[in-house]
Write a protein that holds these residues in place. Structure first.
Motif: not given
Length: 433
Positions: A159-160, A167-168, A352-355, A371-373
């Protein structure tokens, strides 16, 4: 080209391990060397491998002293009175033992450190499984399931990472996930019930005077008979103090375990010869696990430094069709499961996640939802199963099961965790359908 090479590298490794063509250590090293040469990185490959080894060295050092410490505590019978109390409660019932395993893991998992959760829970429960002749794959699976769900807590790593990369705010990610986590924990208890019921049908309810297994020391057997040892309360205090200091992060975890082991060894076995014997008695355990960790470092070093991982990330995003854009949260939740086998947590959350999040923004989907998903699958299913997560090898090493057997046994239950939590997330409006 690098993307194709990367996919082939991961697929080759997984096939070799799952089909048991090679041991995990040999598969890691052979695959890294082979694909490093195929990719034309022969001159740089050595530096890449060393870089990978250096990244996992702190984990390996921690494993050595943690195994030595908890191994010593088992030798002196620290856990025997607790095991006796658990036995008196569960009445030798495998179903109650498996359920207790899940609950203990959830409680210990509150510290946010998967590695210490595995070490503490397995150290306490493994002798009990050995006493009753229970399937150790069940122990590894139930601990993995519970720890996977607890892995989402804010002070845990995934989660961190997600919050930092997108950036949330951490609270924006976690608070809506609380009811979803509860559903995941309920599923874990359900899975533990089913697995425990099967063991009860296979073994029946054992009598309280179950014999000690051959692998337990004579000293531990004597402690069980007497209820305590001369230094029981000192060892118990030292262990509690160690856990408190670990949570407080007073010193690096490697130093804390090293210091605690040195103190415990000196107090319990003042004779230098006995100290050497205690270390050698557990050498096989930490040598095997550390070999796995360093081999994984070689593998990930080549995989990362050659930029195969970056190319794969870009390729995956480009194949998402336009009609799926509005459903990206669901897609991310489900695809985060195989991503856990392909990418390490750092690579997935920061690479990957930011893209994916940037792509989703074009369809009006917020980064926090993506992010949650991602947490629904990568943390719950990938964490206890992925060959790229060092803690996975801590778990299977402590329990003493084969990596491929562990994956095959646990996957359907871990996949079920992700499905249950994804349905719950949609139902509670945590992610959109």
């Amino acid at each position: 080209m690098l993307s194709i090479l990367g996919f082939c590298m991961i697929l080759t490794f997984l096939v070799l391990v799952i089909t048991k063509r090679l041991s995990v250590v040999v598969a890691f090293i052979f695959t890294a060397i082979a694909f490093g040469l195929i990719g034309g990185f022969a001159s740089e490959m050595g530096e890449m491998m060393v870089a990978g080894i250096l990244k996992v060295t702190p984990t390996a050092v921690m494993i050595v002293f943690a195994i030595l410490y908890f191994g010593l505590m088992i030798d002196v019978g620290l856990f025997e009175p607790m095991i006796a109390k658990i036995l008196s409660f569960v009445k030798g019932d495998p179903l109650k033992i498996v359920m207790a395993t899940a609950i203990i893991t959830m409680l210990v998992g509150l510290d946010g450190d998967g590695s210490s959760t595995f070490m503490i829970t397995v150290s306490a429960m493994l002798p009990l499984y050995m006493k009753l002749g229970m399937n150790r794959l069940i122990l590894a699976s139930v601990v993995g399931l519970a720890a996977g769900v607890m892995n989402i807590i804010p002070w845990g790593g995934p989660l961190v990472r997600a919050a930092a990369s997108l950036q949330v705010e951490v609270s924006d990610l976690f608070i809506p996930l609380i009811p979803v986590m509860i559903c995941g924990l309920l599923w874990t208890l359900f899975a533990a019930y089913i697995l425990g019921k099967r063991e009860r049908e296979r073994l029946g309810v054992s009598p309280m005077e179950t014999a000690m297994p051959p692998g337990m020391s004579e000293q531990a057997a004597a402690v069980e008979a007497n209820g305590t040892s001369k230094l029981f309360w000192f060892n118990w205090f030292l262990t509690i103090l160690l856990m408190v200091l670990l949570v407080m992060e007073v010193l690096p975890i490697q130093i804390l375990f090293a210091a605690a082991f040195a103190i415990a060894l000196f107090v319990n076995f003042p004779n230098p010869q006995e100290q050497q014997e205690r270390i050698l008695s557990h050498a096989n355990s930490f040598v095997m696990i550390c070999t796995l960790i360093f081999a994984a470092g070689i593998f990930t070093g080549v995989f990362t430094e050659t930029k195969m991982m970056d190319s794969m990330a870009a390729s995956i995003v480009t194949v998402i069709p336009d009609w799926l854009g509005a459903h990206l949260p669901l897609v991310v939740a489900l695809t985060s499961i195989p991503m856990g086998f392909i990418f390490s947590p750092d690579a997935y959350y920061f690479g990957i996640l930011p893209i994916i999040s940037e792509t989703a923004s074009n369809f009006g989907i917020t980064p926090v939802e993506i992010g949650r998903a991602a947490l629904l699958g990568h943390s719950t299913t990938g964490f206890p199963l992925s060959p790229l997560v060092p803690a996975t090898f801590i778990l299977i090493g402590l329990v003493g099961v084969d990596f491929g057997d562990h994956q095959k046994f646990l996957f359907k239950w871990a996949f079920g965790t992700t499905i249950v939590m994804t349905i719950a997330a949609i139902t509670f409006g945590v992610i959109s359908l």
